[in-house]
Motif scaffolding. Structure first.
Motif, mmCIF file in Angstrom:
data_model
loop_
_atom_site.group_PDB
_atom_site.id
_atom_site.type_symbol
_atom_site.label_atom_id
_atom_site.label_comp_id
_atom_site.label_asym_id
_atom_site.label_seq_id
_atom_site.Cartn_x
_atom_site.Cartn_y
_atom_site.Cartn_z
ATOM 1 N N ARG A 92 5.810 8.793 3.514
ATOM 2 C CA ARG A 92 5.714 7.956 2.316
ATOM 3 C C ARG A 92 5.526 6.488 2.692
ATOM 4 N NH1 ARG A 92 10.382 8.925 -0.136
ATOM 5 N NH2 ARG A 92 9.625 10.471 -1.598
ATOM 6 N N TYR A 150 -1.500 1.020 -4.153
ATOM 7 C CA TYR A 150 -1.914 1.839 -3.014
ATOM 8 C C TYR A 150 -3.421 1.734 -2.829
ATOM 9 C CZ TYR A 150 -3.134 6.037 -0.364
ATOM 10 O OH TYR A 150 -3.650 6.906 0.571
ATOM 11 N N ASN A 164 4.058 0.166 -7.434
ATOM 12 C CA ASN A 164 3.443 -0.066 -6.134
ATOM 13 C C ASN A 164 1.925 -0.010 -6.263
ATOM 14 O OD1 ASN A 164 5.843 -0.275 -4.589
ATOM 15 N ND2 ASN A 164 6.093 1.938 -4.747
ATOM 16 N N PHE A 171 2.647 11.545 -4.374
ATOM 17 C CA PHE A 171 3.649 10.647 -4.939
ATOM 18 C C PHE A 171 4.529 11.302 -5.999
ATOM 19 C CE2 PHE A 171 0.400 7.675 -3.286
ATOM 20 C CZ PHE A 171 1.207 6.982 -2.403
ATOM 21 N N HIS A 230 8.747 7.571 -6.143
ATOM 22 C CA HIS A 230 9.778 7.723 -5.126
ATOM 23 C C HIS A 230 10.545 9.035 -5.235
ATOM 24 C CE1 HIS A 230 9.059 3.742 -3.572
ATOM 25 N NE2 HIS A 230 9.099 3.274 -4.796
ATOM 26 N N CYS A 280 2.105 5.483 3.497
ATOM 27 C CA CYS A 280 1.195 5.426 2.356
ATOM 28 C C CYS A 280 1.489 4.276 1.414
ATOM 29 C CB CYS A 280 1.275 6.734 1.562
ATOM 30 S SG CYS A 280 0.620 8.144 2.435
ATOM 31 N N THR A 281 2.611 3.598 1.606
ATOM 32 C CA THR A 281 2.980 2.525 0.686
ATOM 33 C C THR A 281 3.026 1.197 1.441
ATOM 34 O OG1 THR A 281 5.321 3.168 0.983
ATOM 35 C CG2 THR A 281 4.163 4.055 -0.937
ATOM 36 N N SER A 282 4.224 0.703 1.714
ATOM 37 C CA SER A 282 4.337 -0.618 2.340
ATOM 38 C C SER A 282 4.002 -0.607 3.824
ATOM 39 C CB SER A 282 5.756 -1.152 2.165
ATOM 40 O OG SER A 282 6.672 -0.377 2.942
#
Length: 348
Positions: free
Chosen positions: A132, A4, A2, A19, A51, A135-137
């Motif tokens: 989470r 970020y 990913n 993370f 993850h 902070c990601t997608s």
């Protein structure tokens, strides 16, 4: 992997904690990056281990697990705000987690009943997944949670009844001053796995000033025990006092109390609920497969009091199916259905 974008307040140590990585792992995935000169908007590669979960749902979930997870979540996701709403009979802090910065305030709580402790794990996991995703997608199960939490502030109290949960898990032993009395209230048994009440034998979800006298007469339980004793008056217990005072100091558009079991959604109270309540319950049902139920013959609960006091949306959600306490082995199946309901609740 990913990608970020660095945000205000980020550092390599913060990102590693967020993370589930070591600093070395994060640096190895980003050769040439100077950790002392991070720029807002700079892209950082997050390797697959990102993850890894903070909230461990593989075993019994007690007060110690929750408090450890709250601390870890706050470290990993600095935009979360944590605190306490009060203390239990035995002085345990009752934690609250806030996620989101929006002006619309929503409240979810769990573990009013001690043997329904799995609801605490469900809520802690939900907070982690939302954080989470932010902070990601930015997306979770088809919901744009990053945008959603710009409009909504969610306040989660995962464990209203920490003393009772510890009793159910067997961490309160014979050395405790109250133990002999608890065994007596429990019919002489040292097996507290079915205990619902707080440590003083009062059912916290029968403690609210919403036709409390009617509920006391209906229950007809004369004194402290594992379940259904309303107490001698409304709001005698510090846990009930804490959640009542916390609710009064906020401006909640909606509240939701997680219980187990039955896969049902209770949405009404003595025709005092807002006009849109049934339609809202139907939406929650569609998101989860749970059945909206118009309940009667029940008073003095947290949801009942909130609807009576504020004429706003209040729900009791009976998560999972089976016999309480629901085994932790059912966690994944319960969560898979419940997460859509929790996300949909933020959009009502």
């Amino acid at each position: 992997m990913n990608r970020y974008p660095i945000q205000a307040g980020d550092s390599i140590a913060v990102l590693a904690g967020r993370f589930g990585l070591s600093v070395a792992e994060l640096m190895a995935a980003n050769p040439g990056m100077d950790p002392r000169r991070l720029r807002i908007g700079q892209t950082v590669i997050i390797p697959p281990r990102a993850h890894a979960s903070i909230v461990d749902t593989s075993g019994a979930y007690g007060y110690g697990s929750l408090m450890s997870d709250v601390a870890a979540l706050e470290m990993a996701y600095p935009f979360l705000q944590t605190g306490m709403i009060g203390q239990s009979v035995m002085g345990r802090a009752i934690p609250v987690i806030r996620i989101g910065s929006g002006c619309k305030e929503v409240h979810y709580n769990g573990a009013f009943h001690a043997n329904e402790w799995i609801t605490s794990a469900l809520l802690a996991k939900f907070v982690e997944d939302c954080a989470r995703a932010c902070c990601t997608s930015g997306h979770l199960r088809g919901y744009d949670v990053k945008a959603l939490f710009e409009r909504v502030s969610l306040y989660v109290v995962p464990m209203v009844n920490p003393d009772g949960v510890e009793l159910v898990h067997g961490t309160l032993g014979a050395g405790e001053a109250l133990y002999a009395q608890l065994v007596q209230w429990n019919g002489g048994s040292c097996d507290f796995s079915g205990w619902k009440a707080n440590i003083r034998g009062v059912d916290l979800n029968d403690q609210f000033p919403a036709f409390w006298e009617t509920e006391r007469a209906r229950r007809d339980v004369p004194g402290p025990g594992p379940r259904d004793f309303t107490g001698e008056a409304p709001l005698t217990e510090p846990e009930a006092q804490a959640i009542e005072a916390f609710t009064r100091c906020r401006d909640f558009h909606l509240v939701m109390a997680l219980h187990t079991q039955g896969q049902e959604i209770y949405w009404n109270y003595r025709d005092l609920e807002p006009q849109e309540a049934e339609a809202a319950a139907i939406r929650l049902g569609r998101a989860s497969g749970y059945v909206p139920v118009k309940l009667s013959g029940s008073d003095a609960g947290y949801k009942d009091w909130f609807i009576q006091e504020y004429r706003r949306l209040g729900f009791t959600v009976e998560a999972g199916d089976g016999v309480n306490p629901l085994p932790i082995e059912q966690f994944d199946a319960i969560y898979e259905r419940l997460i859509g309901l929790l996300l949909e609740g933020l959009q009502l």
